[in-house]
Design a protein around this motif. Structure first.
Motif, PDB file in Angstrom:
ATOM      1  N   GLU A  20       0.861  -1.288   0.141  1.00  0.00           N
ATOM      2  CA  GLU A  20       0.185  -0.016  -0.409  1.00  0.00           C
ATOM      3  C   GLU A  20       0.995   1.207   0.011  1.00  0.00           C
ATOM      4  O   GLU A  20       2.028   1.284   0.348  1.00  0.00           O
ATOM      5  N   ILE A  21       0.545   2.229  -0.782  1.00  0.00           N
ATOM      6  CA  ILE A  21       1.147   3.484  -0.633  1.00  0.00           C
ATOM      7  C   ILE A  21       0.852   4.348   0.424  1.00  0.00           C
ATOM      8  O   ILE A  21      -0.208   4.854   0.710  1.00  0.00           O
ATOM      9  N   ARG A  22       1.934   4.759   1.163  1.00  0.00           N
ATOM     10  CA  ARG A  22       1.691   5.669   2.270  1.00  0.00           C
ATOM     11  C   ARG A  22       2.167   7.065   2.153  1.00  0.00           C
ATOM     12  O   ARG A  22       1.453   8.002   2.775  1.00  0.00           O
ATOM     13  N   SER A  23       3.128   7.194   1.249  1.00  0.00           N
ATOM     14  CA  SER A  23       3.539   8.645   0.885  1.00  0.00           C
ATOM     15  C   SER A  23       3.561   8.711  -0.392  1.00  0.00           C
ATOM     16  O   SER A  23       2.817   9.460  -1.152  1.00  0.00           O
TER      17      SER A  23
ATOM     18  N   THR B 169       9.019   5.600  -2.352  1.00  0.00           N
ATOM     19  CA  THR B 169       9.164   5.241  -0.974  1.00  0.00           C
ATOM     20  C   THR B 169       8.589   3.808  -0.687  1.00  0.00           C
ATOM     21  O   THR B 169       9.098   2.906  -0.111  1.00  0.00           O
ATOM     22  N   ALA B 170       7.372   3.829  -1.248  1.00  0.00           N
ATOM     23  CA  ALA B 170       6.613   2.402  -0.890  1.00  0.00           C
ATOM     24  C   ALA B 170       7.440   1.308  -1.812  1.00  0.00           C
ATOM     25  O   ALA B 170       7.716   0.101  -1.126  1.00  0.00           O
TER      26      ALA B 170
ATOM     27  N   ASN C 274       9.590  -1.652   0.465  1.00  0.00           N
ATOM     28  CA  ASN C 274       9.109  -3.065   0.214  1.00  0.00           C
ATOM     29  C   ASN C 274      10.041  -4.174   0.807  1.00  0.00           C
ATOM     30  O   ASN C 274      11.065  -4.315   0.044  1.00  0.00           O
TER      31      ASN C 274
ATOM     32  N   VAL D  80      -2.384   8.345  -1.026  1.00  0.00           N
ATOM     33  CA  VAL D  80      -2.382   7.483   0.223  1.00  0.00           C
ATOM     34  C   VAL D  80      -3.520   6.556   0.303  1.00  0.00           C
ATOM     35  O   VAL D  80      -4.754   6.903   0.189  1.00  0.00           O
ATOM     36  N   GLY D  81      -3.195   5.135   0.265  1.00  0.00           N
ATOM     37  CA  GLY D  81      -4.031   4.213   0.288  1.00  0.00           C
ATOM     38  C   GLY D  81      -4.125   3.278  -0.991  1.00  0.00           C
ATOM     39  O   GLY D  81      -4.578   2.473  -1.227  1.00  0.00           O
TER      40      GLY D  81
ATOM     41  N   THR E 232      -2.906   0.970  -3.998  1.00  0.00           N
ATOM     42  CA  THR E 232      -2.196  -0.380  -3.729  1.00  0.00           C
ATOM     43  C   THR E 232      -1.554  -0.768  -4.985  1.00  0.00           C
ATOM     44  O   THR E 232      -1.809  -0.287  -6.237  1.00  0.00           O
TER      45      THR E 232
END
Ligand SMILES: [Zn+2]
Length: 437
Positions: A146-149, A153-154, A158, A192-193, A195
Motif C-alpha cells: 500500500e502506498i503511504r506517501s 518510498t513504497a 518493500n 495515500v491508500g 495499492t
C-alpha cells in the motif's frame, strides 16, 4: 497443473504394467543404470593468479611480469578476436592459469565486461580464444503493498525487494513508470491508500546484480480504479508490449507527463499537500520541479512549431500534434540538438532539458496542453489508445495473460484480479440484487 501431470503419469504406468512384454519389445525401454562414480581426490592440475588492471596500466604491462614478450604478443592477438586490449577499463579482472607441474602459463581469462569473459587457452602450442558469457539465472520477484506517501518510498521500503540493490530498485521503479506512463502520472495522481502489486522477471549475475529486468504483470489501484499492464510478446522476439486484462493496449496518443517520474523532485511529488489545482488555476499549466538538465520528452508524435525564447516562458518548445493539440515546454536550459522549427518528433523523444530561463523561481518544467489556444489538463484528455492484441494472437494472449494474472493473485495477501468488464458486470449484478430487495 501438477495434479494433471501426476494423473497422466500414473495411467502410463498402469499401461506399462498391463502390456509389459509388448511394450518392452516394441518401444518402451528403461535407460540403462550406469551407477555412480565414486569421487576421486586429485591435486588440481593448475593454480591461478588473479590480477586487476590498474588505472593507466595496459594489459601488456600487466601480463609482462608473467609471460615472455613473444607470448604476450600472441596472447593479445588472440584476445583481439573478441575485445580491444587497448580499451580495457581499470579494474578489469585478469586470471592467469599456470600448470602445476612446470609452472608454465596454460590460460588467461580476461573479464571484458560484466557479462562476458574472454578465455585464452594454449592449445598445442598456439593461443586460441573464446568468448564465455557470464552465467546468469532468471527469477521472478513479486511484491505488493500500500502506498503511504509516494510510490518511490513504497517500493524502496518493500521488504520483498530487500535483495535488490538501490540501483536495481530504481530500474524497477522506472519500469513501473514506463508501463503506466499513459494511465497515471505518479507524481500527481498517487494517493495515500493506493495499492500496487507486480511480478518482475529479472536476469541475475552471480554477484546478485541485475543484467536485465522486465515487468511481466502489474496492477495499480489508484483512487479505487484498478489499472493493469500485462506483458505480451506474440513473436517472442523481445518486441512485445503491454495490454490491460481485456487485451487493449495501454498506450495512448499522449504521455501524461514529459519527465520520468524518478527525475521529478520530491518537492513536487509531495504536491498533494499544496494542491495542483491551485497552481493549475493560477497559470493553466503544470510545473514539474526537477534538476537542471533533466531530459524532457515529447508527450506525443508531432511537428515542432516553436523553438526559442518566448517572453516569460524563457526557452520554449511547442509541438503541434495530428489532432489539433499543441504541447508547450517552457523554462528549458537548452534544446536538444537537431530539434528545430519543423522537426518531426516521436512520442518519448528527448526535445530539451530542464532549466529556469524566463520567469522561473527555480529549475522546473512548465508544461501545457492546448487545443485551439485554450489550455487543458492533460489528465482530463482521453485520446485514442494504441492497437489491441491482434485477433490472430488472441488465443495465445488469453493463455499467457491468465498465467501472468495468476502470478499476481498468488502474491500472499493479494486478492483476485478483476478486469474492468468483470468489475462492471459484478456491479450490475449487485445493483440488481439490491433493487429486488
Ligand atoms: Zn508554470
Amino acid at each position: 497443473m501438477y495434479l494433471v501431470k501426476t494423473g497422466k503419469h500414473t495411467r502410463w504406468r498402469w499401461l506399462a504394467v498391463a502390456f509389459g512384454v509388448v511394450v518392452t519389445a516394441s518401444c518402451y525401454q528403461e535407460p540403462p543404470d550406469v551407477g555412480t562414480l565414486s569421487a576421486v581426490y586429485a591435486e588440481p592440475a593448475e593454480y591461478v593468479r588473479i590480477l586487476a588492471l590498474r588505472p593507466g596500466q595496459t594489459l601488456g604491462q600487466l601480463l609482462g611480469g608473467s609471460v615472455t614478450y613473444n607470448e604476450q604478443a600472441s596472447l593479445l592477438l588472440a584476445l583481439r578476436e573478441h575485445a580491444n586490449p587497448r580499451r580495457m577499463r581499470s579494474g578489469t579482472e585478469v586470471t592467469l592459469r599456470f600448470s602445476r607441474g612446470d609452472e608454465s602459463l596454460r590460460g588467461v581469462d580476461v573479464e571484458v565486461s560484466r557479462d562476458a569473459t574472454v578465455r585464452l587457452s594454449l592449445v598445442s602450442g598456439a593461443w586460441s580464444s573464446e568468448l564465455v558469457p557470464t552465467p546468469i539465472y532468471v527469477d521472478t520477484i513479486d511484491a505488493t503493498g500500500e502506498i503511504r506517501s509516494d510510490l518511490w518510498t513504497a517500493v524502496n521500503q518493500n521488504q520483498a525487494l530487500d535483495s535488490m540493490t538501490a540501483g536495481d530498485a530504481a530500474r524497477l521503479i522506472d519500469a513501473l513508470d514506463r508501463v503506466f506512463q499513459w494511465q497515471i502520472d505518479f507524481s500527481r495522481q498517487i494517493r495515500v491508500g493506493d495499492t500496487y502489486r507486480f511480478a518482475f522477471q529479472r536476469e541475475i549475475r552471480p554477484d546478485g546484480s541485475m543484467r536485465a529486468g522486465r515487468l511481466i504483470a502489474a496492477e495499480l489501484v489508484n483512487s479505487g480504479t484498478a489499472y493493469h499492464a500485462i506483458w505480451f510478446d506474440p513473436n517472442e522476439d523481445g518486441d512485445g508490449s503491454y495490454f490491460d486484462l481485456d487485451g487493449n493496449s495501454v498506450r495512448r496518443a499522449f504521455l501524461l507527463k514529459p519527465l520520468t517520474y524518478r527525475r521529478i523532485s520530491s518537492a513536487f511529488t509531495n504536491s498533494r499537500f499544496h494542491p495542483i489545482l491551485k497552481t493549475w488555476r493560477a497559470h493553466r499549466g503544470i510545473d514539474y520541479a526537477a534538476a537542471r538538465g533533466t531530459e524532457i520528452m515529447a508527450t506525443a508524435d508531432g511537428v515542432v512549431i516553436h523553438r526559442g525564447a518566448k517572453g516569460s516562458f524563457g526557452n520554449t518548445v511547442e509541438i503541434r500534434h495530428p489532432n489539433g493539440i499543441v504541447t508547450r515546454y517552457a523554462h528549458l536550459s537548452r534544446f536538444r540538438g537537431g530539434v528545430n522549427l519543423g522537426t518531426r518528433v516521436r512520442q518519448s523523444d528527448i526535445i530539451g532539458y530542464v532549466g529556469m530561463t524566463g520567469l522561473a523561481g527555480g529549475p522546473h518544467l512548465h508544461y501545457e496542453m492546448l487545443r485551439r489556444g485554450r489550455q487543458m489538463d492533460p489528465l482530463s484528455v482521453d485520446l485514442p489508445p494504441g492497437d489491441p492484441v491482434p485477433s490472430e494472437d488472441r488465443l495465445r494472449w488469453m493463455g499467457e495473460m491468465t498465467a501472468r494474472v495468476s502470478l499476481l493473485e498468488a502474491i500472499p495477501g493479494a486478492g483476485p484480479v478483476r478486469s474492468l468488464a468483470a468489475a462492471e458486470e459484478q456491479d450490475q449484478l449487485e445493483d440488481r440484487s439490491g433493487g429486488a430487495q
